[in-house]
Write an enzyme that holds these catalytic residues in place. Structure first.
Site, PDB file in Angstrom:
ATOM      1  N   LYS A  64       0.846  -1.190   0.000  1.00 25.80           N
ATOM      2  CA  LYS A  64       0.000   0.000   0.000  1.00 25.80           C
ATOM      3  C   LYS A  64       0.880   1.237   0.000  1.00 25.80           C
ATOM      4  CE  LYS A  64      -3.961   1.535  -0.659  1.00 25.80           C
ATOM      5  NZ  LYS A  64      -4.628   1.179  -1.912  1.00 25.80           N
ATOM      6  N   SER A  88      -8.075  -0.008  -6.092  1.00 24.75           N
ATOM      7  CA  SER A  88      -8.419   0.251  -4.699  1.00 24.75           C
ATOM      8  C   SER A  88      -9.927   0.498  -4.572  1.00 24.75           C
ATOM      9  CB  SER A  88      -7.581   1.398  -4.146  1.00 24.75           C
ATOM     10  OG  SER A  88      -7.411   1.247  -2.752  1.00 24.75           O
TER      11      SER A  88
END
Length: 588
Positions: free
Chosen positions: A192, A387
């Site tokens: 991430k 995402s």
């Protein structure tokens, strides 16, 4: 004194009158431009469809309020990807269109968008009509598009920028250290990387790994297509890129990247020959902006059934939403409207989003789950559907992605700046507080999080991540463990995503629409585009009322505005984010 007030009042009234007069003139000009854009275009015999992509390419045409900053630009047509592809398809059938002149030295669309245009051009060639590409110089994306043409020409002093892909990220850690600003970051997922610009001064090894894998996949897809069109080996293509060989037109011709070196007048003569025009005749060029207003372009079907095409474009964040970002209302309402319309038999959701607010993503996901038992929902992923963009897609009945789509990035993070050091040490401003409860100041940017508060946010991040992978697992018929293995915030290309089960099939909007019709068991249908776009003038007034300073800054900064916007929106973003790494979508 009386004279003073008289002259002052007269001056004020004069200024007010001048302002109102300017507004009325502006309204008149805009109204005239909008009306002119609605006039039906007559397509003359032996016309050439001219494609110039010298503007930001969106999946759907956008009512851009920044065009009022330059009145000469107002009313110019900037067709969306949907109109470009439809124009190419219609041009193949239209007897008055003899061919396509691809005159695009540079393009601003992403690899996946260019891929869809390229596929449409390949299909156009099956009609037997010509495609000629010419430019004074080609950017890399422009050449990728031009390579599909029957004949590719370059100006004698031009060049082709052919160098491979790179993704550059800007890091702010040093800046924040100098300003005494602490970025408090909580995340889940080793990949991430959205938070890395605020905590590191270079890419982490995991981020470098995923970036390298992504770019390698995208570059490989493009090389394969250019190789097939130009009959140049992959090895030779990479050699040309490594050595920057195409800065010389003669070298580009020698390496077979182009078919000839010509001046514009020579291209005009070539096109006249192809359209059987006399030397002193004018060529009949037709832009896509004009062609879409022709009678031939318009839908003639009388079908009652509809397929709703919902455009979900931009960052996901709080607010109503518009053509450039996904808000709490616009996409949710569009899905509800399509679900409750009995004439709509299926939905295609075109997703082009790097993600954003996890909460808003979940609200949209919920509407998709309420819709799939009622009618089919098919997702078409554009340039990026990552995402939060993947979050809102995962519950669909079927998912398409282009090979060059950027997707995945299944991960969550939280980020809260602490500006106490900056305010106190740099500006001399201090803070004090009273509170009724132990955590009454949760969440503030004026002091550091306590260990307990950080623990609470970490717990929220973990909970949202678990919810995210649970929903992906259910939607994709996978186990949570499998999703977690390919999750962790890692980004994938469309080609990679199909191998790991994140998408069902490679394809673009057209394939998604055909699949939706198949799932709905309908053969004839109309397309209904949602959300319904507002009248351009109304949209401009609303945007100017709400965000005039941002509009002007965006207009004058252009491409560099993205860096300002990232900083500008930090305070306005939701605490818990599901977002693609900053800068990763800027591949060039």
């Amino acid at each position: 004194m009386g004279q003073f007030f008289k002259f002052t009042l007269a001056s004020v009234l004069g200024v007010i009158l001048a302002i109102f007069l300017s507004i009325f003139i502006l309204i008149g000009m805009m109204t005239a431009a909008i009306s002119a854009g609605d006039e039906e275009t007559v397509v003359e015999e032996n016309s050439i469809l001219r494609i110039k992509l010298n503007y930001p390419l969106n999946d759907r045409s956008v009512n851009d309020p920044t065009s009022i900053m330059n009145l000469s630009d107002f009313g110019k047509e900037n067709p969306g990807l949907n109109e470009i592809i439809k124009s190419i398809e219609k041009g193949a059938e239209d007897p008055n269109i003899k061919g396509i002149y691809l005159n695009a030295p540079d393009v601003s669309g992403g690899p996946a968008q260019l891929e869809e245009i390229r596929k449409a051009l390949l299909k156009f060639k099956e009609s037997g009509k010509f495609i000629v590409a010419y430019a004074t110089g080609y950017g890399q994306g422009a050449y990728y598009l031009a390579s599909v043409a029957d004949e590719v020409y370059l100006h004698p002093e031009g060049m082709i920028l052919f160098k491979g892909f790179a993704s550059e990220m800007m890091f702010y850690k040093g800046l924040f250290e100098k300003l005494d600003v602490e970025m408090q970051i909580i995340r889940h997922g080793k990949f991430k990387a959205a938070v890395e610009p605020f905590m590191l001064d270079k890419m982490s090894e995991s981020n470098r790994e995923q970036n390298t894998a992504l770019l390698t996949s995208l570059w490989s897809n493009i090389l394969n297509e250019i190789s097939a069109s130009r009959n140049i080996s992959i090895e030779k293509l990479n050699e040309a890129a490594d050595q920057l060989s195409l800065d010389n037109p003669k070298k580009a011709l020698e390496l077979k990247f182009i078919d000839g070196i010509k001046y514009p007048d020579e291209i005009s003569a070539l096109l006249k020959e192809k359209t059987e025009k006399a030397e002193d005749d004018d060529l009949e060029f037709l832009s896509i902006g004009k062609y879409k207003n022709s009678a031939f372009f318009k839908e003639n079907t009388v079908a009652k059934d509809k397929i709703a095409v919902i455009y979900a474009a931009g960052e996901i964040k709080a607010g109503k939403g518009n053509d450039t970002y996904i808000g709490e209302e616009n996409i949710r309402k569009a899905i509800i409207k399509a679900r409750e319309d009995d004439r709509v038999k299926a939905i295609v959701m075109r997703v082009n989003s790097p993600g954003g607010s996890a909460l808003v993503s979940d609200l949209i996901w919920r509407e998709v789950t309420l819709t799939t038992p009622v009618k089919p929902v098919v997702v078409s992923m554009g340039y990026v559907a990552a995402s939060g963009g993947y979050y809102i897609s995962c519950a669909a009945d079927y998912i398409y992605a282009d090979p060059n789509t950027i997707t995945g990035s299944i991960g969550v993070f939280g980020m809260i700046p602490n500006v106490n050091g900056f305010m106190t040490n740099k500006l001399g401003i201090t803070f004090d507080e009273v509170s009724t409860n132990e955590n009454g100041n949760y969440i503030t940017i004026n002091k550091a999080l306590t260990p307990y508060q950080r623990e609470v946010i970490q717990s929220s991040v973990e909970r949202v991540y678990d919810s995210f992978i649970t929903k992906v697992a259910k939607g994709r018929n996978m186990t949570k463990e499998d999703v977690d293995r390919i999750g962790q915030g890692r980004v994938w290309s469309g080609s990679q995503a199909i191998e790991i089960g994140l998408v069902d099939e490679l394809g673009g909007m057209n394939e998604a629409i055909v699949k939706a019709a198949e799932l709905a068991e309908i053969e004839t249908y109309k397309l209904k585009e949602l959300p319904v776009q507002k009248d351009p003038f109304q949209q401009i007034l609303e945007d100017l009322t709400g965000q005039s300073s941002s509009i002007m800054m965006k207009h004058y900064l252009g491409e560099k505005y993205k860096y300002v916007e990232m900083m500008e929106n930090m305070e306005n973003r939701a605490v818990i984010q599901a977002r693609l790494p900053f800068g990763m979508s800027s591949i060039k």
